[in-house]
Design a protein around this motif. Sequence first.
Motif, PDB file in Angstrom:
ATOM      1  N   LYS A 190      20.317  15.799 -18.605  1.00  0.00           N
ATOM      2  CA  LYS A 190      20.489  16.533 -17.337  1.00  0.00           C
ATOM      3  C   LYS A 190      19.751  15.772 -16.250  1.00  0.00           C
ATOM      4  O   LYS A 190      18.609  15.400 -16.432  1.00  0.00           O
ATOM      5  N   CYS A 191      20.433  15.546 -15.112  1.00  0.00           N
ATOM      6  CA  CYS A 191      19.794  14.823 -14.011  1.00  0.00           C
ATOM      7  C   CYS A 191      19.868  15.688 -12.766  1.00  0.00           C
ATOM      8  O   CYS A 191      20.931  16.203 -12.427  1.00  0.00           O
ATOM      9  N   GLU A 192      18.757  15.813 -12.089  1.00  0.00           N
ATOM     10  CA  GLU A 192      18.749  16.518 -10.809  1.00  0.00           C
ATOM     11  C   GLU A 192      18.313  15.513  -9.745  1.00  0.00           C
ATOM     12  O   GLU A 192      17.230  14.949  -9.824  1.00  0.00           O
ATOM     13  N   ARG A 193      19.211  15.289  -8.775  1.00  0.00           N
ATOM     14  CA  ARG A 193      18.918  14.282  -7.764  1.00  0.00           C
ATOM     15  C   ARG A 193      18.138  14.903  -6.602  1.00  0.00           C
ATOM     16  O   ARG A 193      18.394  16.044  -6.225  1.00  0.00           O
ATOM     17  N   HIS A 194      17.214  14.171  -6.038  1.00  0.00           N
ATOM     18  CA  HIS A 194      16.389  14.716  -4.955  1.00  0.00           C
ATOM     19  C   HIS A 194      16.766  14.114  -3.608  1.00  0.00           C
ATOM     20  O   HIS A 194      17.076  12.934  -3.528  1.00  0.00           O
ATOM     21  N   PRO A 195      16.705  14.945  -2.553  1.00  0.00           N
ATOM     22  CA  PRO A 195      16.979  14.399  -1.218  1.00  0.00           C
ATOM     23  C   PRO A 195      15.852  13.453  -0.813  1.00  0.00           C
ATOM     24  O   PRO A 195      14.725  13.571  -1.309  1.00  0.00           O
ATOM     25  N   LEU A 196      16.169  12.538   0.092  1.00  0.00           N
ATOM     26  CA  LEU A 196      15.176  11.577   0.542  1.00  0.00           C
ATOM     27  C   LEU A 196      13.998  12.314   1.182  1.00  0.00           C
ATOM     28  O   LEU A 196      12.843  12.005   0.939  1.00  0.00           O
ATOM     29  N   ASP A 197      14.351  13.297   2.003  1.00  0.00           N
ATOM     30  CA  ASP A 197      13.303  14.114   2.611  1.00  0.00           C
ATOM     31  C   ASP A 197      13.872  15.499   2.838  1.00  0.00           C
ATOM     32  O   ASP A 197      14.874  15.675   3.538  1.00  0.00           O
ATOM     33  N   THR A 253      10.894  15.769 -20.501  1.00  0.00           N
ATOM     34  CA  THR A 253      11.102  16.033 -19.082  1.00  0.00           C
ATOM     35  C   THR A 253      10.450  14.906 -18.302  1.00  0.00           C
ATOM     36  O   THR A 253       9.235  14.733 -18.379  1.00  0.00           O
ATOM     37  N   LEU A 254      11.259  14.139 -17.608  1.00  0.00           N
ATOM     38  CA  LEU A 254      10.729  13.040 -16.797  1.00  0.00           C
ATOM     39  C   LEU A 254      10.674  13.551 -15.371  1.00  0.00           C
ATOM     40  O   LEU A 254      11.707  13.789 -14.744  1.00  0.00           O
ATOM     41  N   ALA A 255       9.455  13.734 -14.853  1.00  0.00           N
ATOM     42  CA  ALA A 255       9.294  14.423 -13.574  1.00  0.00           C
ATOM     43  C   ALA A 255      10.123  13.737 -12.488  1.00  0.00           C
ATOM     44  O   ALA A 255      10.953  14.375 -11.847  1.00  0.00           O
ATOM     45  N   VAL A 256       9.911  12.438 -12.295  1.00  0.00           N
ATOM     46  CA  VAL A 256      10.725  11.705 -11.318  1.00  0.00           C
ATOM     47  C   VAL A 256      10.930  10.274 -11.796  1.00  0.00           C
ATOM     48  O   VAL A 256       9.959   9.578 -12.085  1.00  0.00           O
ATOM     49  N   VAL A 257      12.178   9.872 -11.874  1.00  0.00           N
ATOM     50  CA  VAL A 257      12.458   8.453 -12.100  1.00  0.00           C
ATOM     51  C   VAL A 257      13.216   7.922 -10.891  1.00  0.00           C
ATOM     52  O   VAL A 257      13.978   8.651 -10.251  1.00  0.00           O
ATOM     53  N   ALA A 258      12.987   6.649 -10.588  1.00  0.00           N
ATOM     54  CA  ALA A 258      13.745   5.999  -9.529  1.00  0.00           C
ATOM     55  C   ALA A 258      14.876   5.258 -10.212  1.00  0.00           C
ATOM     56  O   ALA A 258      14.640   4.477 -11.129  1.00  0.00           O
ATOM     57  N   CYS A 259      16.120   5.551  -9.820  1.00  0.00           N
ATOM     58  CA  CYS A 259      17.228   4.840 -10.444  1.00  0.00           C
ATOM     59  C   CYS A 259      18.270   4.558  -9.374  1.00  0.00           C
ATOM     60  O   CYS A 259      19.122   5.402  -9.080  1.00  0.00           O
ATOM     61  N   ARG A 260      18.158   3.379  -8.792  1.00  0.00           N
ATOM     62  CA  ARG A 260      19.059   3.042  -7.685  1.00  0.00           C
ATOM     63  C   ARG A 260      20.496   2.876  -8.161  1.00  0.00           C
ATOM     64  O   ARG A 260      21.428   2.955  -7.375  1.00  0.00           O
ATOM     65  N   GLY A 307      20.272  12.347   3.699  1.00  0.00           N
ATOM     66  CA  GLY A 307      21.010  12.239   2.442  1.00  0.00           C
ATOM     67  C   GLY A 307      20.107  12.159   1.221  1.00  0.00           C
ATOM     68  O   GLY A 307      18.928  12.473   1.274  1.00  0.00           O
ATOM     69  N   GLU A 308      20.724  11.740   0.121  1.00  0.00           N
ATOM     70  CA  GLU A 308      20.042  11.731  -1.169  1.00  0.00           C
ATOM     71  C   GLU A 308      19.207  10.471  -1.338  1.00  0.00           C
ATOM     72  O   GLU A 308      19.565   9.412  -0.839  1.00  0.00           O
ATOM     73  N   GLY A 309      18.139  10.584  -2.043  1.00  0.00           N
ATOM     74  CA  GLY A 309      17.335   9.415  -2.383  1.00  0.00           C
ATOM     75  C   GLY A 309      17.701   8.898  -3.754  1.00  0.00           C
ATOM     76  O   GLY A 309      18.555   9.487  -4.439  1.00  0.00           O
ATOM     77  N   PRO A 310      17.084   7.830  -4.194  1.00  0.00           N
ATOM     78  CA  PRO A 310      17.386   7.287  -5.520  1.00  0.00           C
ATOM     79  C   PRO A 310      16.535   7.944  -6.611  1.00  0.00           C
ATOM     80  O   PRO A 310      16.324   7.352  -7.661  1.00  0.00           O
ATOM     81  N   TYR A 311      16.048   9.159  -6.351  1.00  0.00           N
ATOM     82  CA  TYR A 311      15.099   9.768  -7.287  1.00  0.00           C
ATOM     83  C   TYR A 311      15.718  10.947  -8.031  1.00  0.00           C
ATOM     84  O   TYR A 311      16.425  11.761  -7.439  1.00  0.00           O
ATOM     85  N   TYR A 312      15.411  11.008  -9.314  1.00  0.00           N
ATOM     86  CA  TYR A 312      15.979  12.046 -10.177  1.00  0.00           C
ATOM     87  C   TYR A 312      14.899  12.674 -11.048  1.00  0.00           C
ATOM     88  O   TYR A 312      13.976  11.975 -11.484  1.00  0.00           O
ATOM     89  N   SER A 313      15.048  13.956 -11.295  1.00  0.00           N
ATOM     90  CA  SER A 313      14.301  14.573 -12.392  1.00  0.00           C
ATOM     91  C   SER A 313      15.258  14.614 -13.574  1.00  0.00           C
ATOM     92  O   SER A 313      16.399  15.034 -13.426  1.00  0.00           O
ATOM     93  N   VAL A 314      14.767  14.195 -14.712  1.00  0.00           N
ATOM     94  CA  VAL A 314      15.667  14.022 -15.858  1.00  0.00           C
ATOM     95  C   VAL A 314      15.146  14.810 -17.054  1.00  0.00           C
ATOM     96  O   VAL A 314      13.947  14.791 -17.343  1.00  0.00           O
ATOM     97  N   THR A 315      16.056  15.506 -17.713  1.00  0.00           N
ATOM     98  CA  THR A 315      15.695  16.185 -18.960  1.00  0.00           C
ATOM     99  C   THR A 315      16.576  15.652 -20.081  1.00  0.00           C
ATOM    100  O   THR A 315      17.798  15.599 -19.938  1.00  0.00           O
ATOM    101  N   TYR A 372       0.817  -1.210   0.000  1.00  0.00           N
ATOM    102  CA  TYR A 372       0.000   0.000   0.000  1.00  0.00           C
ATOM    103  C   TYR A 372       0.848   1.258   0.000  1.00  0.00           C
ATOM    104  O   TYR A 372       0.473   2.273  -0.539  1.00  0.00           O
ATOM    105  N   VAL A 373       1.997   1.162   0.678  1.00  0.00           N
ATOM    106  CA  VAL A 373       2.838   2.344   0.822  1.00  0.00           C
ATOM    107  C   VAL A 373       4.105   2.111   0.006  1.00  0.00           C
ATOM    108  O   VAL A 373       5.008   1.402   0.434  1.00  0.00           O
ATOM    109  N   ASN A 374       4.169   2.709  -1.169  1.00  0.00           N
ATOM    110  CA  ASN A 374       5.361   2.546  -1.992  1.00  0.00           C
ATOM    111  C   ASN A 374       5.461   3.736  -2.939  1.00  0.00           C
ATOM    112  O   ASN A 374       4.611   4.623  -2.937  1.00  0.00           O
ATOM    113  N   ASP A 375       6.525   3.729  -3.709  1.00  0.00           N
ATOM    114  CA  ASP A 375       6.751   4.910  -4.553  1.00  0.00           C
ATOM    115  C   ASP A 375       6.035   4.816  -5.903  1.00  0.00           C
ATOM    116  O   ASP A 375       6.117   5.731  -6.705  1.00  0.00           O
TER     117      ASP A 375
END
Length: 447
Positions: free
Chosen positions: A128-135, A103-110, A142-150, A59-62
Amino acid sequence: MHKNPARLHTLELSFGKAHVFYTEASEERCTAALLLDVDPVGLVRGKRGSHEGGTLDQYVNDRPYVLSSFLSVAMGRAFGTAMTGRSKGRQELADSAIPLTATLAVVACRAGDGLIRELFEPLGYSVKCERHPLDEKFPEWGEGPYYSVTLEGTVQLSNLLNHLYVLVPVLDAEKHYWIGKDEVEKLLRKGEGWLATHPHKEAIVKRYLPRQRQLAREALAQLSDEDNPDPDAVAENNSEQETKIEEPIRLWQQRMGAVVAVLRSTGAKRVLDLGCGEGKLLRELLEEKSFTEIVGMDVSYRSLEIASQRLKLERMPGKLREKLKLIHGSLMYRDKRLAGYDAATVVEVIEHLDAPRLAAFERVLFEAAHPKTVIVTTPNAEYNVKFETLPAGKFRHKDHRFEWTRKEFQDWAGRVSARFGYTVRFLPVGEEDAQAGAPTQMGVFSL
Ligand code: SAH
């Protein structure tokens, strides 16, 4: 894209809804947005996917927040026709490479943004990749495995869509909800014309079909049929020594794949392969329908004879035969036969030229022949330490006059492009090492 830009289009899918709308649509620019509204509760109820145990994770996932294989499903439904490259009223536009941005709003790329680049750059995109913090509230996590990609590139719309369809789930190989036998077929169909030559095709196929080794093997076998490399061709090669040193990573195949992918992304039709040697690249070019005229030139008559035998020129069917010309000539002398082409490739050739005579070559190619695109590859000398069988300080081939570091190559390429009015960008080819870089370096010059 076969949609009225003035309207909102909503599709019902097994995992939720997809909406297509246009945030702008003018003569100059058009932006189509695809919004996925994933319903995680509905997913569980429908028992789709591979949920291990009955944990909260169901139920709780990305999944509702990242782009995953659901995106591909939605694209298949929303942009199915555009992905085939057909257009009712404007076929010419569908067939043209046009400047596109995804523009890929958010991709998960571990696996990190290195993978994102490795997958898209060989296809001719700048990434272009912009990495997002976990919170954001807890920077110490620290950083999460999530990126916004152009992604930006000049490609056909159908190519961009097919690249995204295959590669977005590949980035997010962790979680797949839709693996079936027909996935192999889908992968091959959507990968047509680019996957067989992608330098990371093995990784792509394996990640696209995770935990399905048999399926991955089948897909790879079919792809290499398409690729049709002739193993004997390698053994006889003039540059046997170089091939042997580079063998463990099959670098030459990756090189060909990268060159073809970049060429294709430029929309080139008439192509020169300068210093074509025994025709490895010519063979790949002949397989691509988009190249209508291919000229291989080499200073070595013997190499051209071998190329002609390898490509079975004598027995080639008429139409294909008409596409290809082999000419004997030297890159040291101006040559009228080289003028007026869309693109020229110079693959692993410059290091065979005497350094003091490079200036002549520069004028012959960039000034006189003056193609719209020039692709130059050459060894990256910094990488030589990684080749176990190559003694320190030695070149990869006994006929090499020099081997450049990345800085040396980029300095040279920068000077040449400034002098002759080109812009240049650089792509690594082959597995990149954190310190030494990639084994081959590529410069793509554009007018
Ligand atoms: N591009 C091919 C061959 C690379 S080997 C491949 O990647 O497999 C380098 C080739 O450059 C040789 O075939 C050599 O004959 C050719 N060459 C060297 N000097 C040249 C010159 N001045 N003009 C044209 N070709 C040249």
